[in-house]
Design an enzyme around this catalytic site. Structure first.
Site, PDB file in Angstrom:
ATOM      1  N   MET A   1       0.848  -1.189   0.000  1.00 25.24           N
ATOM      2  CA  MET A   1       0.000   0.000   0.000  1.00 25.24           C
ATOM      3  C   MET A   1       0.876   1.229   0.000  1.00 25.24           C
ATOM      4  O   MET A   1       1.559   1.519   0.961  1.00 25.24           O
ATOM      5  CB  MET A   1      -0.906   0.018   1.224  1.00 25.24           C
ATOM      6  CG  MET A   1      -1.782   1.250   1.312  1.00 25.24           C
ATOM      7  SD  MET A   1      -3.022   1.045   2.579  1.00 25.24           S
ATOM      8  CE  MET A   1      -3.232   2.739   3.094  1.00 25.24           C
ATOM      9  N   CYS A   2       0.900   1.953  -1.098  1.00 27.52           N
ATOM     10  CA  CYS A   2       1.661   3.182  -1.236  1.00 27.52           C
ATOM     11  C   CYS A   2       0.788   4.215  -1.941  1.00 27.52           C
ATOM     12  O   CYS A   2      -0.277   3.891  -2.464  1.00 27.52           O
ATOM     13  CB  CYS A   2       2.933   2.948  -2.048  1.00 27.52           C
ATOM     14  SG  CYS A   2       4.091   1.791  -1.285  1.00 27.52           S
ATOM     15  N   GLY A   3       1.237   5.444  -1.944  1.00 21.97           N
ATOM     16  CA  GLY A   3       0.521   6.504  -2.634  1.00 21.97           C
ATOM     17  C   GLY A   3       1.340   7.032  -3.790  1.00 21.97           C
ATOM     18  O   GLY A   3       2.552   7.242  -3.659  1.00 21.97           O
TER      19      GLY A   3
END
Length: 291
Positions: A1-3
């Site tokens: 989970m990264c942006g």
């Protein structure tokens, strides 16, 4: 989970605000990646000269130690050197021999690439992102789920001239790809699978493919799930894998194209209420080039 965030300006009057806009987008993605952050900005450049962004400590004396027609400025833990293209290998050789503790994060006529451990707001402030101008750029907020929280592991990754990539997802065949790419001259400085993706694109571009062709080929050669946002000297591109389990949203107006892992990253952009907002389709390359 990264942006992931990306911004490509069509309207040159927005260029002085570029860093301000990208910084806001990056900070909004803190919840998706509070461990570290990074960004690449494509700003001004000079024909025949190249920028090397160098990361590390004790940077004050490097310009003087290198000598020659070289200038530079320091932003926190990074030094941006500007030098004649003919001197690039000499400078890289000197850094490797005299300062092996330093890392070159990016190289090209226009790219500057910064990354550090810490909250995205702190990273953006340390490097003065809000005050930077540019035509386009990308950013990443990282939640390290499969490796240590380190600056080296932060995105973007750059393995080619004026080229960089940010990635949300995981590649299952990055080890075999690395073994294939290294004999072809692609060099890696980390064990991150995202750096291998960047290296794959560098190889395809060196072989004469366009950016769109390189990304299309990656659909056959890269196994796993991924969203890529890529920057080059003149362009900006987005690709999601055929399953597209990672969230992504884009917005386009007459003034810009923007990408965010979530819509809230785009909500503060000027004229967003009139933008064409859409989810990029699986296995389709979206690409824009400067005129």
């Amino acid at each position: 989970m990264c942006g992931i965030v990306g911004l490509f300006l069509k309207n040159s009057t927005l260029e002085p605000r570029f860093g301000e806009l990208l910084a806001e987008m990056l900070v909004v993605m803190t919840g998706r990646g509070p461990d570290s952050a990074g960004f690449a900005v494509y700003g001004s450049g000079e024909n025949g000269r190249i920028k090397l962004t160098v990361r590390g400590d004790d940077l004050d004396s490097i310009v003087a130690d290198l000598g020659g027609d070289i200038s530079g400025f320091i932003r926190d833990t990074h030094l941006v050197l500007t030098l004649p293209e003919r001197d690039e290998q000499r400078v890289r050789d000197w850094l490797a021999a005299s300062r092996p503790d330093l890392a070159v994060t990016g190289a090209g006529e226009r790219i500057e690439l910064y990354k550090e451990v810490g909250l995205p707001a702190d990273v953006a402030k340390r490097f003065g992102l809000a005050g930077m101008s540019g035509t386009h750029g990308i950013g990443h907020t990282r939640m390290a789920t499969e490796s240590a929280v380190t600056t080296a592991g932060a995105h973007p990754f750059s393995t080619g001239t004026d080229q960089c990539l940010v990635h949300n997802g995981s590649l299952s065949n990055h080890r075999s790809l690395r073994r294939m790419l290294e004999p072809k001259g692609i060099r890696f400085s980390t064990d991150n699978d995202s750096e291998v993706a960047a290296g794959y694109l560098s190889w395809k571009l060196q072989e004469g493919a366009t950016l769109a062709e390189a990304l299309e080929a990656s659909l056959d050669d890269l196994d796993g799930f991924f969203t890529f946002v890529v920057g080059t000297e003149s362009g900006f591109a987005v690709l999601r894998d055929p399953v597209s389990c990672k969230p992504a949203v884009m917005a386009e107006t007459d003034d810009y194209v923007a990408f965010g892992s979530e819509y809230r990253a785009l909500a503060g952009l000027p004229g967003i209420q009139n933008a064409r907002v859409f989810e990029p389709e699986p296995a389709r390359v979206y690409a824009w080039e400067r005129n």
